[in-house]
Design a protein around this motif. Structure first.
Motif, PDB file in Angstrom:
ATOM      1  N   ARG A  45       0.833  -1.205   0.000  1.00  0.00           N
ATOM      2  CA  ARG A  45       0.000   0.000   0.000  1.00  0.00           C
ATOM      3  C   ARG A  45       0.869   1.257   0.000  1.00  0.00           C
ATOM      4  NH1 ARG A  45      -4.367  -1.192   4.530  1.00  0.00           N
ATOM      5  NH2 ARG A  45      -2.561  -2.111   5.540  1.00  0.00           N
ATOM      6  N   ALA A  46       0.819   2.086   1.072  1.00  0.00           N
ATOM      7  CA  ALA A  46       1.700   3.261   1.094  1.00  0.00           C
ATOM      8  C   ALA A  46       3.140   2.791   0.956  1.00  0.00           C
ATOM      9  CB  ALA A  46       1.522   4.037   2.391  1.00  0.00           C
ATOM     10  N   SER A 197      -4.138  -3.543  -7.329  1.00  0.00           N
ATOM     11  CA  SER A 197      -2.738  -3.876  -7.060  1.00  0.00           C
ATOM     12  C   SER A 197      -2.539  -5.352  -7.352  1.00  0.00           C
ATOM     13  CB  SER A 197      -2.363  -3.597  -5.599  1.00  0.00           C
ATOM     14  OG  SER A 197      -2.171  -2.241  -5.377  1.00  0.00           O
ATOM     15  N   VAL A 198      -1.616  -5.640  -8.240  1.00  0.00           N
ATOM     16  CA  VAL A 198      -1.276  -7.025  -8.570  1.00  0.00           C
ATOM     17  C   VAL A 198       0.171  -7.256  -8.139  1.00  0.00           C
ATOM     18  CG1 VAL A 198      -1.046  -8.757 -10.384  1.00  0.00           C
ATOM     19  CG2 VAL A 198      -2.830  -6.992 -10.559  1.00  0.00           C
ATOM     20  N   ILE A 199       0.363  -8.062  -7.117  1.00  0.00           N
ATOM     21  CA  ILE A 199       1.715  -8.436  -6.706  1.00  0.00           C
ATOM     22  C   ILE A 199       2.093  -9.680  -7.496  1.00  0.00           C
ATOM     23  CG2 ILE A 199       3.159  -9.207  -4.791  1.00  0.00           C
ATOM     24  CD1 ILE A 199       1.498  -7.521  -2.933  1.00  0.00           C
ATOM     25  N   PHE A 200       3.248  -9.620  -8.149  1.00  0.00           N
ATOM     26  CA  PHE A 200       3.626 -10.723  -9.036  1.00  0.00           C
ATOM     27  C   PHE A 200       5.126 -10.956  -9.005  1.00  0.00           C
ATOM     28  CE2 PHE A 200       4.064  -6.893 -11.547  1.00  0.00           C
ATOM     29  CZ  PHE A 200       5.196  -7.103 -12.340  1.00  0.00           C
ATOM     30  N   LEU A 240       2.126  -4.181  -9.829  1.00  0.00           N
ATOM     31  CA  LEU A 240       1.522  -3.370 -10.886  1.00  0.00           C
ATOM     32  C   LEU A 240       0.189  -2.868 -10.361  1.00  0.00           C
ATOM     33  CD1 LEU A 240       1.328  -2.297 -13.834  1.00  0.00           C
ATOM     34  CD2 LEU A 240       0.124  -4.429 -14.386  1.00  0.00           C
ATOM     35  N   ALA A 241      -0.029  -1.556 -10.447  1.00  0.00           N
ATOM     36  CA  ALA A 241      -1.289  -0.960 -10.010  1.00  0.00           C
ATOM     37  C   ALA A 241      -1.991  -0.364 -11.224  1.00  0.00           C
ATOM     38  CB  ALA A 241      -1.042   0.108  -8.951  1.00  0.00           C
ATOM     39  N   PRO A 242      -2.758  -1.175 -11.956  1.00  0.00           N
ATOM     40  CA  PRO A 242      -3.442  -0.666 -13.146  1.00  0.00           C
ATOM     41  C   PRO A 242      -4.763   0.005 -12.813  1.00  0.00           C
ATOM     42  CG  PRO A 242      -3.833  -3.021 -12.922  1.00  0.00           C
ATOM     43  CD  PRO A 242      -2.945  -2.614 -11.770  1.00  0.00           C
ATOM     44  N   SER A 243      -5.133   0.988 -13.621  1.00  0.00           N
ATOM     45  CA  SER A 243      -6.446   1.611 -13.499  1.00  0.00           C
ATOM     46  C   SER A 243      -7.499   0.647 -14.021  1.00  0.00           C
ATOM     47  CB  SER A 243      -6.493   2.915 -14.287  1.00  0.00           C
ATOM     48  OG  SER A 243      -5.556   3.840 -13.774  1.00  0.00           O
ATOM     49  N   GLU A 276       0.961 -13.378  -7.372  1.00  0.00           N
ATOM     50  CA  GLU A 276       0.914 -13.751  -5.955  1.00  0.00           C
ATOM     51  C   GLU A 276      -0.434 -13.403  -5.332  1.00  0.00           C
ATOM     52  OE1 GLU A 276       2.935 -11.892  -1.994  1.00  0.00           O
ATOM     53  OE2 GLU A 276       4.351 -12.517  -3.544  1.00  0.00           O
ATOM     54  N   SER A 277      -0.914 -12.174  -5.565  1.00  0.00           N
ATOM     55  CA  SER A 277      -2.189 -11.741  -4.994  1.00  0.00           C
ATOM     56  C   SER A 277      -2.652 -10.478  -5.698  1.00  0.00           C
ATOM     57  CB  SER A 277      -2.069 -11.483  -3.485  1.00  0.00           C
ATOM     58  OG  SER A 277      -1.165 -10.425  -3.237  1.00  0.00           O
ATOM     59  N   ALA A 278      -3.916 -10.124  -5.456  1.00  0.00           N
ATOM     60  CA  ALA A 278      -4.470  -8.907  -6.048  1.00  0.00           C
ATOM     61  C   ALA A 278      -5.469  -8.287  -5.076  1.00  0.00           C
ATOM     62  CB  ALA A 278      -5.143  -9.210  -7.375  1.00  0.00           C
TER      63      ALA A 278
END
Length: 530
Positions: A45-46, A197-200, A240-243, A276-278
């Motif tokens: 996050r932050a 947020s996509v952690i990969f 990756l934080a896509p709109s 990993e997670s989203a």
């Protein structure tokens, strides 16, 4: 059912709630904190602790702990703007840096995600006696003239207990369930977009191609978003934080669709990616209509939400908590009247309005949505250190006041309501930043000819029980530091400035009054019982 009692119940165990527990515990108040999740979030996050946040944590002796847990391989570089990581580079923006070139702050940025910072706050709050209860939710709360009665539920076994507190601090995040339950609305631009947020995991080093950047803004036909490394320099862990389209959620995206978004952001169609997670959230800009309802005080995202650009949101919440902690502590100890708590909203609401707008400006600029936003852009140093407070907890001076929520901290005015300008003082033969001395009490900073202030402060301390220390600039400092103090604080050689526990100037006098003890005592009485 037995009723448990506590001075302060904090609802929400994320960055702001934990900071509130820490700052209260440092003041000798043992709060109870409840958080429905069983542990701190695994999502970053932050992404950064600002210089002002680090200044506050440094005064508590936590700077080294935080820096040791900094995101491995953190890069204090530019913010890159590209069509994709392998595509055209569209431009660069200044990113946060460790050192402040203007010497305004005590320390610099630390690139640390909430997943790494929150355990530090939690650990120290517990060491200082805060009662932190994860896996526990607030079921209901009811106020009366003397306090708040809350029902808590342990989510592991379903048992409920009643807690009676003198005050409740809501730090329950952007969903703001407590605020909305109190009927307190919010105003502002509202929702600007949806973000995921996509952690990969992927090997992106060949496509980074040796470039140094803090974050990479990506914009192409397939994906618009932000890319950043969250593992070490050799790690393949990224976010990756896509709109997203309006109203969309991460739940609507399969793992394969997330993989395709990553590939589009990198610009490599066959890239090997492991998700990993989203998660997802709204990008919004709004400020609560009120920051308090009688004995319930609101802090953090539940009262101000802003785009992540600039890194202001979570840091603003930490500073809410710091502003509130010393005031609550004085009220709870009977050293201040409950009306002192009115100054919390008076001070933090205008700063929130300004900071939210600065976050929006950066969001529009970096998203390429508003080229004219640059005209309203204020430097990070001003946003972080330039706040001007006007409240009953500040003895304002006669004279012109433009009403602006900030001033340029590079050229400090020293007027009451502004942050005390940084000074390199000499303590026990060692150079020590002024703000390192602000560990919970008031500090009276005097000029080199102000020796009479020291017995005056001792007399007031003995009469009131307040944590109050007087320090003469010039007792060990070189002439250039003395000159810097007199100029930055606007006082004479025998004058003084009273600095609040949160590092803001409450009052100043250019010269020594006839009875310094009476002047100081009456000043504190007016500040603490406005």
């Amino acid at each position: 059912m037995a009723v448990e009692t506590t001075d302060v119940l904090i609802v929400g165990g994320s960055m702001v709630g934990l900071a509130q527990a820490l700052f209260l515990a440092r003041q000798g108040i043992r709060p109870v904190l409840v958080e429905r999740h069983t542990e701190v979030s695994a999502h970053p996050r932050a992404q950064a602790a600002s210089p002002r946040t680090m200044e506050l944590l440094r005064a508590l002796g936590l700077e080294q702990r935080v820096r040791e847990r900094e995101t491995p391989g953190a890069q204090y570089g530019d913010i890159l703007q590209v069509t994709s990581l392998t595509g055209t580079e569209l431009g660069r923006f200044d990113g946060p840096f460790r050192h402040d070139p203007n010497e305004v702050g005590t320390t610099g940025w630390t690139l640390i995600g909430q997943d790494r910072l929150e355990p530090v706050l939690l650990e120290r709050a517990r060491e200082l006696g805060a009662d932190l209860r994860f896996g526990t939710e607030l079921v209901s709360h009811r106020q009366d003239a003397d306090g708040v009665t809350s029902v808590l539920r342990d989510l592991r076994d379903g048992t409920e207990r009643t807690v009676r507190s003198r005050y409740l601090v809501a730090a329950d995040g952007f969903r703001a369930e407590i605020r909305e339950g109190l009927g307190i609305g919010a105003h502002g631009r509202g929702v600007l977009g949806q973000q995921m947020s996509v952690i990969f995991h992927a090997d992106l080093d060949p496509y980074v191609a040796g470039r140094s950047f803090f974050l990479c803004f990506v914009s192409n036909e397939r994906v618009k978003g932000v890319l950043g490394r969250i593992g070490g320099p050799e790690s393949d862990r990224w976010v990756l934080a896509p709109s997203l389209p309006p109203g969309a959620s991460h739940r609507e995206y399969s793992a394969e669709e997330c993989v395709e978004l990553v590939r589009a952001a990198v610009g490599v169609p066959e890239l090997a990616v492991e998700v990993e997670s989203a998660s997802s959230w709204e990008v919004a800009a709004q400020v609560a209509d009120r920051f308090r309802d009688r004995r319930v005080l609101l802090a953090g995202d539940c009262v101000h939400v802003m785009p992540p650009t600039g890194g202001f949101g979570g840091n603003m919440g930490v500073q809410d908590a710091h502003n509130l902690a010393w005031k609550l502590a004085l009220v709870l100890r009977g050293q201040a009247g409950p009306e002192l708590l009115d100054s919390y909203e008076q001070e933090r609401a205008p700063v929130a309005e300004f900071t939210v707008e600065q976050g929006v400006i950066r969001y529009l600029q970096r998203s390429g949505l508003d080229a004219e936003a640059a005209a309203r852009h204020r430097p990070e140093t001003t946003v972080l250190f330039g706040q001007v407070y006007r409240s009953g907890a500040v003895l304002t001076e006669d004279g012109p006041d433009d009403g602006a929520p900030v001033e340029d901290p590079v050229v400090p005015s020293g007027r009451p309501g502004t942050r005390a300008a940084h000074l390199p003082l000499v303590v026990d033969g060692r150079t020590t930043p002024l703000h390192d001395l602000l560990t919970g009490g008031f500090l009276l900073l005097t000029g080199p000819a102000g020796a009479a202030w020291e017995p005056a402060a001792a007399a007031v301390r003995a009469a009131t029980g307040l944590d109050l220390t007087a320090r003469r600039v010039g007792a060990g400092e070189p002439p250039e530091t003395v000159e810097r103090f007199l100029k930055a604080y606007g006082v004479g050689p025998d004058g003084a400035a009273l600095i609040r526990p949160d590092g803001f100037i409450a009052w100043r006098t250019a010269a020594l009054p006839a009875d310094p003890a009476e002047a100081l005592g009456s000043t504190l009485a007016r500040l603490l019982r406005p």
